[in-house]
Write a protein that holds these residues in place. Structure first.
Motif, mmCIF file in Angstrom:
data_model
loop_
_atom_site.group_PDB
_atom_site.id
_atom_site.type_symbol
_atom_site.label_atom_id
_atom_site.label_comp_id
_atom_site.label_asym_id
_atom_site.label_seq_id
_atom_site.Cartn_x
_atom_site.Cartn_y
_atom_site.Cartn_z
ATOM 1 N N PRO A 370 0.805 -1.200 -0.017
ATOM 2 C CA PRO A 370 0.078 0.106 -0.004
ATOM 3 C C PRO A 370 0.794 1.317 -0.084
ATOM 4 C CG PRO A 370 -0.744 -1.645 1.610
ATOM 5 C CD PRO A 370 0.293 -2.004 1.205
ATOM 6 N N GLN A 371 1.852 1.171 0.648
ATOM 7 C CA GLN A 371 2.819 2.454 0.925
ATOM 8 C C GLN A 371 3.260 2.546 -0.658
ATOM 9 O OE1 GLN A 371 2.166 0.587 3.575
ATOM 10 N NE2 GLN A 371 0.761 1.835 4.246
ATOM 11 N N THR A 372 3.937 1.570 -0.990
ATOM 12 C CA THR A 372 4.748 1.873 -2.280
ATOM 13 C C THR A 372 3.560 2.227 -3.240
ATOM 14 O OG1 THR A 372 6.081 -0.094 -1.773
ATOM 15 C CG2 THR A 372 6.033 0.400 -3.917
ATOM 16 N N ALA A 373 2.620 1.660 -3.324
ATOM 17 C CA ALA A 373 1.580 2.180 -4.536
ATOM 18 C C ALA A 373 1.075 3.594 -3.991
ATOM 19 C CB ALA A 373 0.293 1.228 -4.421
ATOM 20 N N ALA A 380 2.920 9.989 -9.903
ATOM 21 C CA ALA A 380 2.070 9.942 -11.106
ATOM 22 C C ALA A 380 1.263 11.307 -11.194
ATOM 23 C CB ALA A 380 1.220 8.757 -11.346
ATOM 24 N N ALA A 381 0.576 11.766 -10.096
ATOM 25 C CA ALA A 381 -0.131 12.896 -10.141
ATOM 26 C C ALA A 381 0.697 14.267 -9.808
ATOM 27 C CB ALA A 381 -1.076 12.968 -8.586
ATOM 28 N N SER A 382 1.963 13.938 -9.499
ATOM 29 C CA SER A 382 2.842 15.156 -9.495
ATOM 30 C C SER A 382 3.707 15.488 -10.773
ATOM 31 C CB SER A 382 4.072 15.048 -8.282
ATOM 32 O OG SER A 382 3.244 14.888 -7.005
ATOM 33 N N GLY A 383 3.427 14.460 -11.860
ATOM 34 C CA GLY A 383 3.971 14.569 -13.058
ATOM 35 C C GLY A 383 5.465 13.978 -13.085
ATOM 36 N N ASP A 384 5.803 13.095 -12.102
ATOM 37 C CA ASP A 384 6.916 12.478 -12.061
ATOM 38 C C ASP A 384 6.820 11.031 -12.626
ATOM 39 O OD1 ASP A 384 9.305 10.922 -11.546
ATOM 40 O OD2 ASP A 384 9.675 12.077 -9.444
ATOM 41 N N ASP A 385 6.724 10.814 -13.775
ATOM 42 C CA ASP A 385 6.411 9.814 -14.503
ATOM 43 C C ASP A 385 7.651 8.444 -14.479
ATOM 44 O OD1 ASP A 385 4.207 10.810 -15.447
ATOM 45 O OD2 ASP A 385 4.861 10.824 -17.391
ATOM 46 N N LEU A 392 5.287 1.234 -10.050
ATOM 47 C CA LEU A 392 4.565 0.388 -10.693
ATOM 48 C C LEU A 392 4.977 -0.730 -11.268
ATOM 49 C CD1 LEU A 392 2.188 3.185 -11.966
ATOM 50 C CD2 LEU A 392 1.408 1.577 -10.454
ATOM 51 N N ALA A 393 6.097 -0.791 -11.852
ATOM 52 C CA ALA A 393 6.627 -1.840 -12.480
ATOM 53 C C ALA A 393 7.160 -2.701 -11.330
ATOM 54 C CB ALA A 393 7.890 -1.468 -13.238
ATOM 55 N N TRP A 394 7.727 -2.375 -10.061
ATOM 56 C CA TRP A 394 8.063 -3.340 -9.007
ATOM 57 C C TRP A 394 6.791 -3.971 -8.542
ATOM 58 C CZ3 TRP A 394 6.623 -3.629 -3.927
ATOM 59 C CH2 TRP A 394 7.381 -4.341 -2.983
ATOM 60 N N LEU A 395 5.658 -3.205 -8.440
ATOM 61 C CA LEU A 395 4.419 -3.694 -7.935
ATOM 62 C C LEU A 395 3.805 -4.821 -8.791
ATOM 63 C CD1 LEU A 395 2.839 -0.679 -6.839
ATOM 64 C CD2 LEU A 395 3.188 -2.316 -5.238
ATOM 65 N N ASP A 396 3.900 -4.537 -10.230
ATOM 66 C CA ASP A 396 3.637 -5.567 -11.035
ATOM 67 C C ASP A 396 4.441 -6.748 -11.053
ATOM 68 O OD1 ASP A 396 2.246 -6.738 -13.254
ATOM 69 O OD2 ASP A 396 2.488 -4.851 -14.699
ATOM 70 N N TRP A 423 -6.855 -2.080 -0.865
ATOM 71 C CA TRP A 423 -6.279 -0.843 -0.667
ATOM 72 C C TRP A 423 -5.053 -0.745 -1.832
ATOM 73 C CZ3 TRP A 423 -3.113 1.735 4.081
ATOM 74 C CH2 TRP A 423 -3.023 3.025 3.794
ATOM 75 N N THR A 424 -4.271 -1.649 -1.928
ATOM 76 C CA THR A 424 -3.277 -1.842 -2.864
ATOM 77 C C THR A 424 -3.795 -1.818 -4.293
ATOM 78 O OG1 THR A 424 -1.562 -2.726 -1.319
ATOM 79 C CG2 THR A 424 -1.079 -2.833 -3.529
ATOM 80 N N SER A 425 -4.738 -2.549 -4.425
ATOM 81 C CA SER A 425 -5.560 -2.608 -5.772
ATOM 82 C C SER A 425 -6.042 -1.110 -6.072
ATOM 83 C CB SER A 425 -6.591 -3.438 -5.608
ATOM 84 O OG SER A 425 -6.190 -4.853 -5.601
ATOM 85 N N ALA A 426 -6.668 -0.322 -5.205
ATOM 86 C CA ALA A 426 -7.280 0.984 -5.543
ATOM 87 C C ALA A 426 -6.257 1.869 -5.681
ATOM 88 C CB ALA A 426 -8.125 1.279 -4.320
ATOM 89 N N LEU A 427 -4.998 1.897 -4.880
ATOM 90 C CA LEU A 427 -3.969 2.720 -5.207
ATOM 91 C C LEU A 427 -3.375 2.690 -6.466
ATOM 92 C CD1 LEU A 427 -2.499 2.640 -1.589
ATOM 93 C CD2 LEU A 427 -3.266 4.629 -2.665
ATOM 94 N N VAL A 428 -3.119 1.389 -6.934
ATOM 95 C CA VAL A 428 -2.410 1.173 -8.136
ATOM 96 C C VAL A 428 -3.528 1.652 -9.356
ATOM 97 C CG1 VAL A 428 -2.022 -0.805 -9.782
ATOM 98 C CG2 VAL A 428 -1.138 -0.916 -7.470
#
Length: 447
Positions: A370-373, A380-385, A392-396, A423-428
Motif C-alpha cells: 500500500p505504501q509503495t503504491a 504520477a499525480a505530480s508529473g514524475d512519470d 508500478l513496475a515493481w508492484l507488477d 487498498w493496494t488494488s485501489a491505489l495502483v
C-alpha cells in the motif's frame, strides 16, 4: 452481485502458489503467503491458499465449475456478469500494466459485497471493512467508470457511521454493522469518507447525483461535525488518534491530520460539484465550515509538521509514508513537501525494492505494497512519470502467481501475508488513472 444469463464457453486459467525462494535465507524471517487471490462462487467470496491450484472462467475471478454440474449454470452466469462489469468501465494505464490493472479491478469487484461492504482481503483478520480502504476503493471505482459501485460503498459507510459522525477502525461484514474488536475510533476515516464522496460526485452521471447525495447528506454533515469536534479551536490541532498504522497514539500523527485536512477541502469541492436546487443552502453551509476547518488544520500542519520536515508525529523527527497525503492528488504541489517525500522514500526503502510504512517501522526487511503504491500515485499525480512507472513496475513484478497484489513482499521478493489487498488494488488503479490523464493532457497540449 446479481446472477444474469448463462455464459457460453469457459476457458481455464491455472494458478499455483509462489515458488519457493532460491535465495539463501538472510537475517529476516520468512512469512507465509496466506492467500494468493480470491474467487467468486454463487455462495460468496473464497480465499485461495498460496499452495493451491485454482481454475477460473476466462477473464474473471469466478471459480470454474465442471460442466453439467449443479453449480455450473450459476457460476457461468456470474462469470458473464463480471465480464460485462469489467467491460462497462475503463482499464487504465499503459499496455504493459493492463494485466495488473485488469486484475486489480476484478479483485475489487470480487471484494465488494452486495450490501456495499468491501473486504480488505478475503481471509482471516482482513475479512472486514476498513473505512479508509473502502473510501480509496470508492474513488478508484469512480475514476474507472464504476460509479454505481462507488455509491454503494459510500452508502454502506454512511450506514456504519456512528451518531457522533466518527468511524471505527473496521467493521464486521456479516450485516451487523459492528466493529469486531475494541480498536476504537480512527479519526482519519471522516476525511477519507468526505474525499471519496467528493470524488464520486465529480465522476457520477448528472441524473443520478441528486438522489444519492440526498441519502448521503446526513452522514456527510456528521463527518464534518466529527472533524469540528476533534479540533482544538485555539491550536487547530485534532485529538490524537490511531491512523493506518493501527496502533494507539498519544500525539497527533501526520496520517490523521492530513486526512482531516483533505476532508475539509473535499467538502468545498463537493459543494461546487453538487446539483443546484434544494440542497444548495446545505452544500453552501458545508463549504463554509470546510473552509474554516481548512484554515485551522493548515495552521496546525505548518506549526507542528512543516517546521520539522513533515515527520510522522507532531514535533517529531522520523518520516512516514503519510507525507504523500500532502502531495498531489490529495493536496496542491509544494516544494518542501516534495523534498520530505523524496527523503521518506530513501529512509523507508526495503531490500526487495518497496517501501515500509515509515522510517520508524520494524526492521524486518518487509516491503508494504500500500505504501509503495501510495508513492507511485503521488509521483504520477505530480508529473514524475519515472518514479511512478518505476514503483508500478515493481508492484507488477511482485504480484502473486494468481496475479493479485499482496499486502507485503519479503526481503527476497516473495509475496507474503494476504492477496488481494483492496487498498493496494485501489491505489495502483488511481496511479494508472493519473498516468492516463497526464498522457491525454500532453496530447491535447500538442494539438
Amino acid at each position: 452481485m446479481r446472477l444474469l444469463g448463462v455464459s457460453g464457453l469457459a476457458a481455464v486459467i491455472i494458478v499455483a502458489g509462489f515458488p519457493a525462494p532460491s535465495v539463501e535465507r538472510a537475517r529476516f524471517d520468512v512469512r507465509a503467503l496466506k492467500s494468493q487471490t480470491a474467487v467468486l462462487t454463487p455462495t460468496g467470496v473464497v480465499a485461495v491458499r498460496a499452495g493451491d491450484t485454482v481454475q477460473r472462467f476466462a477473464g474473471t475471478n469466478v471459480l470454474l465449475t465442471q460442466e453439467g454440474g449443479a453449480e455450473h449454470a450459476a457460476s457461468a452466469a456470474l462469470a458473464d456478469e463480471q465480464r460485462r462489469w469489467l467491460a462497462s468501465g475503463d482499464v487504465p494505464g499503459p499496455e504493459d500494466h493492463k494485466d495488473m490493472a485488469r486484475q486489480a479491478l476484478l479483485d475489487l469487484d470480487t471484494m465488494l459485497l452486495e450490501d456495499g461492504a468491501l473486504l480488505a482481503a478475503p481471509n482471516g483478520a482482513w475479512r472486514y471493512t476498513w473505512p479508509r480502504d473502502a473510501s480509496f476503493a470508492a474513488v478508484a471505482l469512480s475514476r474507472t467508470g464504476h460509479t454505481d459501485d462507488a455509491a454503494r460503498i459510500l452508502l454502506h459507510l454512511a450506514d456504519l457511521q456512528s451518531a457522533d459522525g466518527t468511524f471505527q477502525a473496521r467493521y464486521a461484514t456479516d450485516g451487523s454493522g459492528l466493529p469486531p474488536d475494541d480498536r476504537g475510533v480512527q479519526l482519519d476515516g471522516d476525511g477519507w469518507f468526505l474525499w471519496a464522496a467528493a470524488e464520486w460526485l465529480e465522476q457520477a452521471p448528472e441524473d443520478g447525483r441528486a438522489s444519492v447525495l440526498s441519502r448521503l447528506r446526513p452522514a456527510l454533515t456528521r463527518a464534518v461535525d466529527a472533524i469540528e469536534a476533534s479540533i482544538d479551536p485555539m491550536t487547530g490541532s485534532p485529538k490524537p488518534s490511531p491512523d493506518y498504522w493501527e496502533v494507539p497514539e498519544t500525539g497527533v500523527t501526520l496520517g490523521s491530520i492530513s486526512a482531516l485536512l483533505l476532508g475539509a477541502r473535499s467538502v468545498q469541492e463537493l459543494a461546487g460539484a453538487a446539483p443546484r436546487g434544494a440542497q444548495a443552502q446545505w452544500t453552501g453551509e458545508l463549504a463554509a465550515r470546510g473552509a474554516a476547518l481548512e484554515a485551522l488544520l493548515e495552521g496546525a500542519v505548518h506549526r507542528d509538521f512543516a517546521a520539522h520536515g513533515y515527520p510522522r508525529h507532531a514535533g517529531g523527527a522520523l518520516l512516514d509514508a503519510s507525507v504523500a497525503f500532502l502531495m498531489p492528488p490529495f493536496a496542491p504541489a509544494d516544494a518542501e513537501v516534495r523534498a520530505a517525500w523524496e527523503r521518506a522514500a530513501v529512509v523507508m526503502s526495503r531490500p526487495a525494492g518497496g517501501l515500509a510504512p515509515g522510517e520508524g517501522w520494524h526492521s524486518d526487511g518487509i516491503s508494504w505494497t500500500p505504501q509503495t503504491a501510495l508513492f507511485a500515485l503521488a509521483a504520477a499525480a505530480s508529473g514524475d512519470d519515472v518514479q511512478a512507472t518505476g514503483w508500478l513496475a515493481w508492484l507488477d513484478a511482485h504480484r502473486t502467481a494468481a496475479g493479485s497484489l499482496p499486502e507485503k513482499v519479503l526481503w527476497n521478493g516473495q509475496p507474503a501475508e494476504v492477496a488481494p489487498l483492496s487498498w493496494t488494488s485501489a491505489l495502483v488503479l488511481l496511479a494508472l488513472v493519473e498516468l492516463d490523464e497526464r498522457q491525454v493532457g500532453a496530447l491535447a497540449a500538442r494539438g
